[in-house]
Design an enzyme around this catalytic site. Structure first.
Site, PDB file in Angstrom:
ATOM      1  N   ASP A   1      -2.809   8.470  -0.866  1.00 32.88           N
ATOM      2  CA  ASP A   1      -3.296   7.419   0.044  1.00 32.88           C
ATOM      3  C   ASP A   1      -4.763   7.100  -0.271  1.00 32.88           C
ATOM      4  O   ASP A   1      -5.167   5.946  -0.413  1.00 32.88           O
ATOM      5  CB  ASP A   1      -3.144   7.939   1.491  1.00 32.88           C
ATOM      6  CG  ASP A   1      -3.704   6.975   2.527  1.00 32.88           C
ATOM      7  OD1 ASP A   1      -3.450   5.760   2.414  1.00 32.88           O
ATOM      8  OD2 ASP A   1      -4.386   7.442   3.462  1.00 32.88           O
TER       9      ASP A   1
ATOM     10  N   GLU B   1       1.236   5.393  12.856  1.00 31.03           N
ATOM     11  CA  GLU B   1      -0.130   4.997  13.222  1.00 31.03           C
ATOM     12  C   GLU B   1      -0.234   3.497  13.521  1.00 31.03           C
ATOM     13  O   GLU B   1      -0.944   3.086  14.425  1.00 31.03           O
ATOM     14  CB  GLU B   1      -1.056   5.356  12.048  1.00 31.03           C
ATOM     15  CG  GLU B   1      -2.516   5.387  12.407  1.00 31.03           C
ATOM     16  CD  GLU B   1      -3.341   5.873  11.226  1.00 31.03           C
ATOM     17  OE1 GLU B   1      -4.366   5.249  10.951  1.00 31.03           O
ATOM     18  OE2 GLU B   1      -2.952   6.861  10.579  1.00 31.03           O
ATOM     19  N   ASP B   2       0.465   2.675  12.737  1.00 32.02           N
ATOM     20  CA  ASP B   2       0.219   1.228  12.776  1.00 32.02           C
ATOM     21  C   ASP B   2       1.379   0.374  13.283  1.00 32.02           C
ATOM     22  O   ASP B   2       1.287  -0.843  13.266  1.00 32.02           O
ATOM     23  CB  ASP B   2      -0.144   0.729  11.358  1.00 32.02           C
ATOM     24  CG  ASP B   2      -1.484   1.260  10.900  1.00 32.02           C
ATOM     25  OD1 ASP B   2      -2.307   1.597  11.773  1.00 32.02           O
ATOM     26  OD2 ASP B   2      -1.712   1.359   9.682  1.00 32.02           O
TER      27      ASP B   2
ATOM     28  N   HIS C   1       0.828  -1.219   0.000  1.00 34.43           N
ATOM     29  CA  HIS C   1       0.000   0.000   0.000  1.00 34.43           C
ATOM     30  C   HIS C   1       0.865   1.275   0.000  1.00 34.43           C
ATOM     31  O   HIS C   1       0.746   2.092  -0.924  1.00 34.43           O
ATOM     32  CB  HIS C   1      -0.984  -0.017   1.174  1.00 34.43           C
ATOM     33  CG  HIS C   1      -1.623   1.309   1.446  1.00 34.43           C
ATOM     34  ND1 HIS C   1      -2.465   1.946   0.546  1.00 34.43           N
ATOM     35  CD2 HIS C   1      -1.525   2.153   2.509  1.00 34.43           C
ATOM     36  CE1 HIS C   1      -2.856   3.104   1.049  1.00 34.43           C
ATOM     37  NE2 HIS C   1      -2.298   3.254   2.237  1.00 34.43           N
TER      38      HIS C   1
END
Length: 490
Positions: free
Chosen positions: A158, A95-96, A67
């Site tokens: 994104d 964030e992840d 991604h």
């Protein structure tokens, strides 16, 4: 990250996702416009993101790193700078994964860390509702974007990749994301002049929000495709011959119209496809501005122009700096064809929008001036809004930034751009706050009009003021721009 669906599991087992191949193609492409040192920095950012996302999968079943790599590739085709590409590759890392903004700052510098943080959603706060959290996320993005517009360029890349892979989501989620894309992200792409991204976002949103209408339109367009292509090719060959005889060097191409823009026209004018005039478009790119007008003259001598279908965005550029001449002529076989004429520089701006700025930044002062104009609307919105209220800020953006524009003139002939739906009071406040406060009447094209008259393109507006004039509370219901509302409230 989400649970992997059955189709995704099958793809993983087949090894359909080839990370090495995708990376090699991406690196090969960026080598065409970045230096070796810049490419190496981009590769380091990829390596960190790859390590950080290890073991994570998307809903489609592909390794998560595919991604951010796809997002960076979208931005590379806008010829964006290496700093933005690095941030795009790491845009989900904070964030992840276990990495923090501070970690990225140490490894890659404050500029990259700021961009990643600007795109990162707010997870640490508790909000009453999902809507509250989403509005707060928008607010964060808008404020970061005011400091550095590249934040929103990454966000657009994104969102575009998420829209391209939306089929792996539940249908309620598809509709919610498509609606948000159409309301917020496509208009942002439009205002930043990144048209290829805008058109694709609109078409993908349309497909998920109105699937029946979308596929019906696709079928109708398919049936007439050959006939349309014949008309465009005939128009192009006649124009090429005429321009060669006039010794004007030009690049001429046919351009397909986008489904959503056709659908919007059909809906707005309550027409079916056969009644939409500019399904066919020919784009002519030349070297100079005088050549643009010469091509226009030749086109009008070859074919009859349709009245009221001529627009000169060269002498009056749109606020996203878009420039072109647009004319619609009754071409061969009696069919209307739209012809767009622009220079190579105008074409570059319309292809890349604000993204073009960083590539040409070094030693290009006129680029800086253009760029400042491009994002002036954003500063204006922030200056006049209570930026601590996320809902009000997003509504102001929708009102001022995402509506179309109307061009009006001062009595001296200066052009003033206002949002569609503006009234003489908006014009007065745009000229000067005091002119707005002291406004007691207005003349449009020499005639006195009420203060709630809706301004049209080309109107000449003259404001009548009085020393005793004062703003009235009723004005809040009349004005069309959020800037005027804020000034009246103050």
């Amino acid at each position: 990250m989400t649970t992997v669906n059955e189709e995704g599991k099958a793809l993983v087992e087949q090894g359909t996702f080839n990370k090495e191949k995708a990376l090699a193609e991406f690196m090969e492409y960026i080598h065409t416009y970045l230096t070796d040192d810049e490419c190496n920095q981009v590769l380091k950012a990829f390596e960190l993101a790859d390590k950080a996302h290890e073991g994570q999968l998307r809903a489609s079943g592909e390794p998560y790193i595919m991604h951010p790599l796809a997002v960076a590739e979208i931005l590379a085709h806008l010829q964006i700078d290496h700093i933005t590409l690095m941030a795009a590759l790491m845009h989900d890392v904070v964030e992840d994964t276990s990495y923090s903004k501070e970690d990225l700052e140490k490894m890659f510098g404050s500029e990259v860390a700021f961009l990643v943080d600007g795109v990162t959603k707010l997870n640490q706060f508790q909000y009453e509702t999902k809507e509250d959290r989403q509005m707060e996320n928008y607010r964060k993005m808008i404020l970061a974007m005011a400091k550095d517009v590249r934040v929103v360029v990454i966000k657009l890349g994104d969102r575009l990749h998420n829209m391209r892979t939306l089929k792996h989501m539940r249908s309620d989620k598809q509709k919610r994301i498509a609606k948000e894309t159409l309301e917020i992200f496509a208009p942002l792409a439009h205002r930043l002049g990144i048209f290829n991204v805008k058109w694709e976002l609109e078409d993908l949103s349309f497909r998920y929000l109105e699937p029946e209408k979308y596929y019906d339109l696709v079928d109708q367009m398919k049936q007439k495709r050959q006939a349309r292509e014949d008309i465009v090719n005939d128009t192009m060959s006649q124009l090429t011959k005429a321009l060669e005889e006039a010794h004007i060097k030009a690049d001429i191409k046919g351009r397909p119209k986008h489904f959503y823009s056709i659908y919007k026209k059909m809906k707005k004018d309550n027409r079916d496809l056969s009644q939409i005039y500019d399904l066919l478009a020919v784009r002519v790119i030349v070297d100079t501005i005088p050549d643009c007008y010469a091509v226009l003259g030749i086109a009008h001598s070859l074919w009859k122009p349709l009245p009221y279908r001529f627009k000169d965005y060269i002498s009056m550029p749109k606020s996203n700096m878009y420039q072109s001449l647009h004319t619609t002529v009754i071409g061969t076989m009696g069919q209307p064809v739209e012809i767009q004429i622009r220079t190579w520089e105008m074409h570059r701006v319309s292809e890349y929008g604000v993204a073009a700025h960083w590539r040409y930044k070094e030693g290009n002062k006129s680029g800086d001036k253009d760029f400042d104009q491009k994002v002036a609307w954003l500063r204006q919105v922030l200056e006049w809004q209570d930026t601590s209220n996320p809902t009000e800020l997003v509504n102001a953006l929708k009102l001022d930034v995402f509506s179309g524009e109307v061009f009006v003139f001062t009595p001296k002939g200066d052009v003033v751009k206002l949002p569609i739906g503006s009234v003489p009071l908006d014009f007065a406040y745009r000229v000067h706050t005091d002119v707005g406060h002291r406004c007691v009447g207005a003349k449009v094209n020499g005639k006195i009009v009420p203060l709630d008259y809706t301004l049209q393109n080309g109107d000449i507006v003259d404001i009548i003021t009085s020393k005793t004039g004062r703003p009235s509370l009723d004005w809040l219901n009349i004005v069309g721009s959020s800037e005027s509302k804020s000034k009246i409230r103050n």
